[in-house]
Scaffold this motif. Sequence first.
Motif, short mmCIF file in Angstrom:
data_model
loop_
_atom_site.label_atom_id
_atom_site.label_comp_id
_atom_site.label_asym_id
_atom_site.label_seq_id
_atom_site.Cartn_x
_atom_site.Cartn_y
_atom_site.Cartn_z
N PRO A 130 54.38 36.58 41.18
CA PRO A 130 53.35 37.60 41.43
C PRO A 130 52.90 38.34 40.19
O PRO A 130 51.69 38.51 39.96
CB PRO A 130 54.04 38.55 42.42
CG PRO A 130 55.14 37.75 43.03
CD PRO A 130 55.59 36.81 41.97
N TYR B 248 49.92 40.75 40.69
CA TYR B 248 50.30 41.32 41.98
C TYR B 248 51.64 42.06 41.87
O TYR B 248 52.53 41.65 41.13
CB TYR B 248 50.45 40.24 43.05
CG TYR B 248 49.17 39.55 43.43
CD1 TYR B 248 48.23 40.17 44.25
CD2 TYR B 248 48.90 38.25 42.99
CE1 TYR B 248 47.06 39.52 44.62
CE2 TYR B 248 47.73 37.60 43.35
CZ TYR B 248 46.81 38.24 44.16
OH TYR B 248 45.65 37.60 44.51
N VAL C 236 53.34 40.60 47.47
CA VAL C 236 52.77 39.38 48.06
C VAL C 236 53.38 39.07 49.42
O VAL C 236 53.00 38.07 50.06
CB VAL C 236 52.97 38.16 47.13
CG1 VAL C 236 52.23 38.36 45.81
CG2 VAL C 236 54.45 37.89 46.88
N MET D 24 48.36 41.10 47.71
CA MET D 24 47.71 39.83 48.02
C MET D 24 47.04 39.85 49.39
O MET D 24 45.93 39.34 49.56
CB MET D 24 48.72 38.68 47.97
CG MET D 24 48.15 37.34 48.41
SD MET D 24 49.30 35.96 48.22
CE MET D 24 49.22 35.75 46.43
N THR E 47 42.20 39.33 45.93
CA THR E 47 42.71 37.96 46.05
C THR E 47 41.57 36.96 46.11
O THR E 47 41.61 35.92 45.42
CB THR E 47 43.60 37.83 47.29
OG1 THR E 47 44.73 38.70 47.15
CG2 THR E 47 44.11 36.40 47.47
#
Length: 352
Positions: free
Chosen positions: A287, A292, A295, A325, A336
């Motif tokens: 991630p 991110y 996730v 995400m 995303t």
Amino acid sequence: MGSCTLSSGGVCVILLALACCLTCACGAVKALYVLGDSQADVGNNNYLPQSVLKANFPHNGIDYPGGKPTGRFSNGYNFVDLVARSLGVPSPPPYRSIRSNELNSSVYLKSVNFASGGAGVSNLTNMGQCISFDEQIERDYYRVHEVLEEQLGMREAKAHLAKSLFVIAIGGNDIINHVLFSPVSELLRSRDEIVTELGETLKRQLQTLYDRGMRRLFFVGAAPLGCCPLIRQLSPTKECDAQANYMSTRYNDAAIVLLRDMSETHPDFTYSFFDTFTALLQSIRDPEAHGYKEVKAACCGLGDNNAMFLCSPASLYCENRTSYMFWDVVHPTQITVEKLMKIAFDGSAPLE
């Protein structure tokens, strides 16, 4: 330009590089015609009074211009909006919002979105809660095609559609429904049998669209559905579900074979398949490298990991949507889809 190869028939194959496919083989796009499920729905389900599969209320649309919920299953734009922006055409309005003007072909020349949240390849998927994929093709798009031919003439309508891009995102709901109702559904058909049936049905549906003018197609493959918050919650460890991910890869393989076969049968048919599975799985496995912080959990929802129900006014939602995400139990955040469409248009294939 990335991973785009052209066969002797002028067909864009394997696997990403939408921009490459469009520019090297096809020329400028006249309009977008979008079909599929909630990934692509921009408000058609708003017009279904009995459906519970809607997103026309807060906190959906919190990052859309004006903070307005539009019916998109997202905090902001969905991938169709970004495809339209990249191609320099208007984001297609929901068909259900414009069909009262259907006697005016100019409305349909500009792009139309037929997608409906909950739709699947199979007519048994979310029956009665959405506009099925067959209905999108056989009823709604058929009417648009009919009006274009009536008012423009067959030759001009055919030329317009040949210069337009068809965008399809379908199949995820079929897989999710099977996983949610397993092992009962396993008593009727195996996972492989279900995917085979989906492939056969999809072949008929895409052939119908070809017969009615589709010559350029951007097909969005199934995501690693076993890793979405909804399916993770089925596991005591909250890890990705192998069964769902297996079905996603098998479905994508079937779609790729189908599209390749269509291109061989119809030399004027050009397609680009987007490998959502590979692109998202890389981010899930690493991630931080992909920007991110979260996730596994949904940004908007209730319960453990916000994985109960779709986003609603009663839901809690994260403050920093760019670090998540997933927006809700299954749909991606705007950031995303921005990352995914950058891969598609830059043509940079995911690393193995």
